[in-house]
Design a protein around this motif. Structure first.
Motif, PDB file in Angstrom:
ATOM      1  N   GLY A   1     -49.880 -39.094  30.601  1.00 27.66           N
ATOM      2  CA  GLY A   1     -50.448 -39.424  29.299  1.00 27.66           C
ATOM      3  C   GLY A   1     -49.374 -39.874  28.338  1.00 27.66           C
ATOM      4  N   VAL A   2     -49.128 -39.072  27.334  1.00 31.98           N
ATOM      5  CA  VAL A   2     -48.076 -39.414  26.367  1.00 31.98           C
ATOM      6  C   VAL A   2     -47.534 -38.126  25.738  1.00 31.98           C
ATOM      7  CG1 VAL A   2     -49.848 -39.903  24.586  1.00 31.98           C
ATOM      8  CG2 VAL A   2     -47.497 -40.725  24.275  1.00 31.98           C
ATOM      9  N   GLY A   3     -46.214 -38.092  25.646  1.00 36.51           N
ATOM     10  CA  GLY A   3     -45.555 -36.942  25.029  1.00 36.51           C
ATOM     11  C   GLY A   3     -44.517 -37.412  24.027  1.00 36.51           C
ATOM     12  N   VAL A   4     -44.170 -36.512  23.116  1.00 35.67           N
ATOM     13  CA  VAL A   4     -43.219 -36.839  22.051  1.00 35.67           C
ATOM     14  C   VAL A   4     -42.041 -35.869  22.113  1.00 35.67           C
ATOM     15  CG1 VAL A   4     -42.887 -37.122  19.569  1.00 35.67           C
ATOM     16  CG2 VAL A   4     -45.110 -37.651  20.602  1.00 35.67           C
ATOM     17  N   PHE A   5     -40.840 -36.417  22.190  1.00 36.53           N
ATOM     18  CA  PHE A   5     -39.615 -35.620  22.183  1.00 36.53           C
ATOM     19  C   PHE A   5     -38.904 -35.821  20.853  1.00 36.53           C
ATOM     20  CE2 PHE A   5     -39.170 -35.211  26.918  1.00 36.53           C
ATOM     21  CZ  PHE A   5     -40.053 -36.197  27.320  1.00 36.53           C
ATOM     22  N   ASP A   6     -38.478 -34.730  20.253  1.00 37.37           N
ATOM     23  CA  ASP A   6     -37.553 -34.814  19.122  1.00 37.37           C
ATOM     24  C   ASP A   6     -36.139 -34.853  19.709  1.00 37.37           C
ATOM     25  OD1 ASP A   6     -35.985 -34.540  16.876  1.00 37.37           O
ATOM     26  OD2 ASP A   6     -36.650 -32.496  16.401  1.00 37.37           O
ATOM     27  N   VAL A   7     -35.502 -35.995  19.625  1.00 37.37           N
ATOM     28  CA  VAL A   7     -34.128 -36.110  20.122  1.00 37.37           C
ATOM     29  C   VAL A   7     -33.198 -36.519  18.977  1.00 37.37           C
ATOM     30  CG1 VAL A   7     -34.440 -36.290  22.594  1.00 37.37           C
ATOM     31  CG2 VAL A   7     -34.863 -38.292  21.206  1.00 37.37           C
ATOM     32  N   SER A   8     -33.499 -35.960  17.813  1.00 39.43           N
ATOM     33  CA  SER A   8     -32.718 -36.280  16.617  1.00 39.43           C
ATOM     34  C   SER A   8     -31.287 -35.733  16.682  1.00 39.43           C
ATOM     35  CB  SER A   8     -33.422 -35.719  15.374  1.00 39.43           C
ATOM     36  OG  SER A   8     -34.727 -36.247  15.262  1.00 39.43           O
ATOM     37  N   HIS A   9     -31.011 -34.900  17.692  1.00 43.08           N
ATOM     38  CA  HIS A   9     -29.634 -34.417  17.844  1.00 43.08           C
ATOM     39  C   HIS A   9     -28.706 -35.504  18.365  1.00 43.08           C
ATOM     40  CE1 HIS A   9     -31.519 -34.122  21.728  1.00 43.08           C
ATOM     41  NE2 HIS A   9     -30.363 -33.907  22.320  1.00 43.08           N
ATOM     42  N   MET A  10     -29.249 -36.584  18.902  1.00 49.76           N
ATOM     43  CA  MET A  10     -28.412 -37.686  19.398  1.00 49.76           C
ATOM     44  C   MET A  10     -27.607 -38.272  18.246  1.00 49.76           C
ATOM     45  SD  MET A  10     -29.301 -37.927  22.695  1.00 49.76           S
ATOM     46  CE  MET A  10     -28.996 -39.574  23.333  1.00 49.76           C
ATOM     47  N   GLY A  11     -26.478 -38.901  18.593  1.00 49.00           N
ATOM     48  CA  GLY A  11     -25.606 -39.467  17.576  1.00 49.00           C
ATOM     49  C   GLY A  11     -25.751 -40.980  17.479  1.00 49.00           C
TER      50      GLY A  11
ATOM     51  N   VAL B   1     -25.089 -42.000  21.158  1.00 44.37           N
ATOM     52  CA  VAL B   1     -24.332 -41.110  22.048  1.00 44.37           C
ATOM     53  C   VAL B   1     -25.009 -39.749  22.144  1.00 44.37           C
ATOM     54  CG1 VAL B   1     -22.201 -42.304  21.413  1.00 44.37           C
ATOM     55  CG2 VAL B   1     -22.826 -40.198  20.204  1.00 44.37           C
ATOM     56  N   ASN B   2     -24.562 -38.950  23.098  1.00 41.54           N
ATOM     57  CA  ASN B   2     -25.130 -37.617  23.292  1.00 41.54           C
ATOM     58  C   ASN B   2     -24.790 -36.693  22.126  1.00 41.54           C
ATOM     59  OD1 ASN B   2     -26.523 -37.422  25.961  1.00 41.54           O
ATOM     60  ND2 ASN B   2     -24.596 -38.311  26.628  1.00 41.54           N
ATOM     61  N   GLY B   3     -25.782 -35.891  21.739  1.00 44.34           N
ATOM     62  CA  GLY B   3     -25.609 -35.000  20.605  1.00 44.34           C
ATOM     63  C   GLY B   3     -24.420 -34.064  20.741  1.00 44.34           C
ATOM     64  N   ALA B   4     -24.202 -33.579  21.966  1.00 42.66           N
ATOM     65  CA  ALA B   4     -23.115 -32.621  22.174  1.00 42.66           C
ATOM     66  C   ALA B   4     -21.739 -33.282  22.031  1.00 42.66           C
ATOM     67  CB  ALA B   4     -23.246 -31.984  23.553  1.00 42.66           C
TER      68      ALA B   4
ATOM     69  N   GLY C   1     -33.303 -39.496  38.801  1.00 45.31           N
ATOM     70  CA  GLY C   1     -31.891 -39.580  39.160  1.00 45.31           C
ATOM     71  C   GLY C   1     -30.989 -39.997  38.018  1.00 45.31           C
ATOM     72  N   TYR C   2     -31.446 -39.844  36.785  1.00 41.48           N
ATOM     73  CA  TYR C   2     -30.608 -40.205  35.640  1.00 41.48           C
ATOM     74  C   TYR C   2     -29.532 -39.144  35.438  1.00 41.48           C
ATOM     75  CZ  TYR C   2     -34.513 -43.330  34.325  1.00 41.48           C
ATOM     76  OH  TYR C   2     -35.505 -44.287  34.304  1.00 41.48           O
ATOM     77  N   CYS C   3     -28.302 -39.602  35.210  1.00 40.39           N
ATOM     78  CA  CYS C   3     -27.190 -38.678  35.003  1.00 40.39           C
ATOM     79  C   CYS C   3     -27.314 -37.963  33.663  1.00 40.39           C
ATOM     80  CB  CYS C   3     -25.863 -39.434  35.013  1.00 40.39           C
ATOM     81  SG  CYS C   3     -25.390 -40.021  36.636  1.00 40.39           S
ATOM     82  N   LEU C   4     -26.881 -36.696  33.660  1.00 45.00           N
ATOM     83  CA  LEU C   4     -26.777 -35.924  32.423  1.00 45.00           C
ATOM     84  C   LEU C   4     -25.302 -35.701  32.141  1.00 45.00           C
ATOM     85  CD1 LEU C   4     -27.932 -34.175  30.113  1.00 45.00           C
ATOM     86  CD2 LEU C   4     -27.986 -32.258  31.731  1.00 45.00           C
ATOM     87  N   TYR C   5     -24.866 -36.136  30.952  1.00 41.30           N
ATOM     88  CA  TYR C   5     -23.457 -35.949  30.617  1.00 41.30           C
ATOM     89  C   TYR C   5     -23.143 -34.458  30.495  1.00 41.30           C
ATOM     90  CZ  TYR C   5     -18.749 -36.464  29.205  1.00 41.30           C
ATOM     91  OH  TYR C   5     -17.384 -36.373  29.223  1.00 41.30           O
ATOM     92  N   GLY C   6     -21.966 -34.083  31.008  1.00 41.24           N
ATOM     93  CA  GLY C   6     -21.561 -32.673  31.006  1.00 41.24           C
ATOM     94  C   GLY C   6     -21.904 -31.995  32.320  1.00 41.24           C
ATOM     95  N   ASN C   7     -22.887 -32.553  33.044  1.00 46.39           N
ATOM     96  CA  ASN C   7     -23.264 -32.051  34.363  1.00 46.39           C
ATOM     97  C   ASN C   7     -22.818 -33.027  35.451  1.00 46.39           C
ATOM     98  OD1 ASN C   7     -24.812 -30.344  32.627  1.00 46.39           O
ATOM     99  ND2 ASN C   7     -26.186 -29.907  34.324  1.00 46.39           N
ATOM    100  N   ASP C   8     -23.488 -34.197  35.467  1.00 48.10           N
ATOM    101  CA  ASP C   8     -23.293 -35.150  36.565  1.00 48.10           C
ATOM    102  C   ASP C   8     -22.139 -36.106  36.289  1.00 48.10           C
ATOM    103  OD1 ASP C   8     -25.761 -34.056  37.589  1.00 48.10           O
ATOM    104  OD2 ASP C   8     -26.735 -35.235  36.028  1.00 48.10           O
ATOM    105  N   ILE C   9     -21.870 -36.345  35.056  1.00 52.98           N
ATOM    106  CA  ILE C   9     -20.730 -37.176  34.659  1.00 52.98           C
ATOM    107  C   ILE C   9     -19.957 -36.423  33.584  1.00 52.98           C
ATOM    108  CG2 ILE C   9     -21.633 -39.452  35.317  1.00 52.98           C
ATOM    109  CD1 ILE C   9     -22.725 -39.796  32.537  1.00 52.98           C
TER     110      ILE C   9
END
Lengths: 363, 125
Positions: free
Chosen positions: A43-53, A112-115, A239-247
């Motif tokens: 269906g459709v979902g909404v993510f708050d990803v406001s922590h991204m830079g 960029v990634n929030g972290a 299979g998308y990489c997660l920074y801090g884990n896979d890269i």
């Protein structure tokens, strides 16, 4: 702990909030991670990803700076296009993965990634000082970012904007208004589903108005908030990489399977000589996907990968795949063990469990 | 929070229901809520003798994995076929979501477990 503009809405929705990248973020809502995962797939979902830079990079030298910092060829961008890329060190290690948006001539936005916002900003500024005509502005705290993802995302958003969303190709974006609020509508995401990411600025009231409008429009499709937990299962299945884990700073793009974004022909960039050597000689290890051939174990980050009784690597990401109904993971193994079909074992609880190297995406 | 008054509880967030010298064991409503969606329960040694505090299995949820500890000493005599519908651990942790039955070897060990009020105090319920 920083809160996004949607914090009160998450709490009211019953979210379980956790500390993530310096923000208090929703990891899941009361329906649970598996149900949230299916909502996005169906269906459709909404993510708050406001922590991204978000960094705005402008000036006559903006492209030259981005070309020096990143592995992909930003000269191929035209206004309205975005590309997936990575910031690399002279060692070839990855500072971060990111999106590069070309807003206009001499006008770019790096997401960029929030972290990693502080680390990345220092890295970009340090290199920007080598150029005369470039400015870098950290707009991270000013941008709200919502990812609206799933097969019903376009129907939901199209009710709300004049921008013709079906005509926006993958990794492209348009400027438009939604609920009267000017924003960037970017046909990108981290779920493998069709969807848009909405970048906009304004007060908590503005943010509330935008998200309320989106939820009203998506009500007929069962629109729901989705937390970081399902964000992880959704991206892992693709299979998308997660920074801090896979890269990380200690992995290079070739061994991480990111050759497809690493454009050595564009000319020198940070680490390009090292990366070229890895490519020429072949990487000694590769990031692979694996599927558990035992239902008893869900692989987790840090579990050891074993072959013939010897430790050969470690799991960098692992979870259950709601789509496959089994455990899946990513991890680095010696190149000789990286061929799909190779059997490996994952060590946990004092024993090992069989797994098979497979092609990614998993589905 | 559903916390039945007729059960004994452990600080590992398990419950035990005693009938004669047989105890039925599962995880509490609080535990299933913290774990989130349960996808597999692994109890490898049905029939094993276990000592109080021994790890006798693990419970795989989407977010994390948790060990299962024997609340008291005894012998595992029946493992619930919960993996056909592992979400029963979430939906019905004291009923269909029970995990294992144990023949208790020392009923006096039960005295060291928590009653419902002590467990409520532990979790701040």
């Amino acid at each position: 702990m920083t809160q996004t503009a949607f914090h009160a809405i998450h709490v009211a929705a019953g979210a379980k909030m956790v500390s993530f990248a310096g923000f208090e973020m929703p990891i899941q809502y009361p329906v649970g991670i598996l149900a949230e995962h299916r909502i996005v797939r169906n269906g459709v979902g909404v993510f708050d990803v406001s922590h991204m830079g978000e960094f705005e990079v402008k000036g006559a030298d903006a492209l030259a700076l981005i070309q020096l910092l990143t592995v992909n060829d930003a000269s191929k961008l035209v206004p309205g296009k975005a590309q997936y890329s990575a910031l690399t060190r002279p060692s070839g290690g990855i500072v971060d993965d990111l999106l590069v948006y070309m807003i206009g001539e001499n006008d770019y936005m790096l997401v960029v990634n929030g972290a990693n916002v502080d680390k990345d900003l220092a890295w970009v500024m340090q290199h920007a000082s080598e150029f005369e005509h470039v400015t870098v502005a950290d707009e991270s705290s000013n941008y709200h970012l919502l990812a609206v993802q799933g097969p019903k995302s376009i129907e939901t958003l199209q009710k709300l904007t004049d921008a013709n969303l079906i005509d926006v190709p993958y990794y492209s974006f348009v400027h438009g208004t939604l609920a009267g609020v000017p924003m960037i509508l970017s046909r990108t995401g981290y779920t493998g589903e069709i969807g848009f990411e909405l970048y906009f600025k304004g007060s908590v009231d503005v943010a509330t108005k935008v998200v309320t409008t989106i939820f009203d429009a998506g009500a007929e499709y069962g629109i729901a908030w989705i937390g970081l937990g399902a964000r992880d299962t959704l991206r892992l299945e693709k299979g998308y990489c997660l920074y801090g884990n896979d890269i990380t700073d200690d992995t290079n793009p070739i061994e991480a399977g990111l050759s497809w974004i690493t454009k050595l022909a564009k000319g020198p960039f940070n680490g390009s000589d090292v990366i070229q050597a890895v490519k020429t000689n072949g990487p000694t290890r590769k990031l692979v996907g694996f599927v558990m051939r035992s239902e008893k174990l869900i692989p987790r980050t840090g579990y050891t990968i074993v072959s013939n009784g010897a430790t050969v690597g470690a799991v960098t990401s692992g979870n259950t795949s709601p789509g496959l109904g089994t455990g899946i993971g990513l991890g680095y193994v010696p190149t000789a063990l990286s061929t799909p079909g190779t059997m490996i074992e994952i060590a946990a609880r004092g024993t090992t469990f069989p797994a098979e190297v497979v092609k990614i995406p998993f589905l | 929070m559903n916390l039945p008054a007729d059960l004994k509880y452990t600080s590992d967030h398990e419950w035990i229901r005693v009938d004669g010298d047989v105890g039925t064991i599962g995880v509490t409503d609080h535990a299933q809520g913290e774990l989130g969606d349960v996808v597999y329960v692994d109890i490898p040694d049905a029939g094993a003798a276990v000592g109080k505090g021994d790890t006798f299995g693990s419970i795989e949820a989407v977010k994390t994995v948790a060990d299962l500890y024997a609340p008291v000493s005894g012998q595992l005599i029946e493992v619930n076929e919960v993996n056909a519908a592992p979400d029963s651990v979430n939906k019905d942790p004291y009923g269909n979501g029970w995990l294992v039955k144990m023949k208790l070897s020392d009923l006096s060990e039960l005295n060291a477990l928590m009653d419902v009020d002590a467990y409520k105090a532990l979790i701040g319920a």
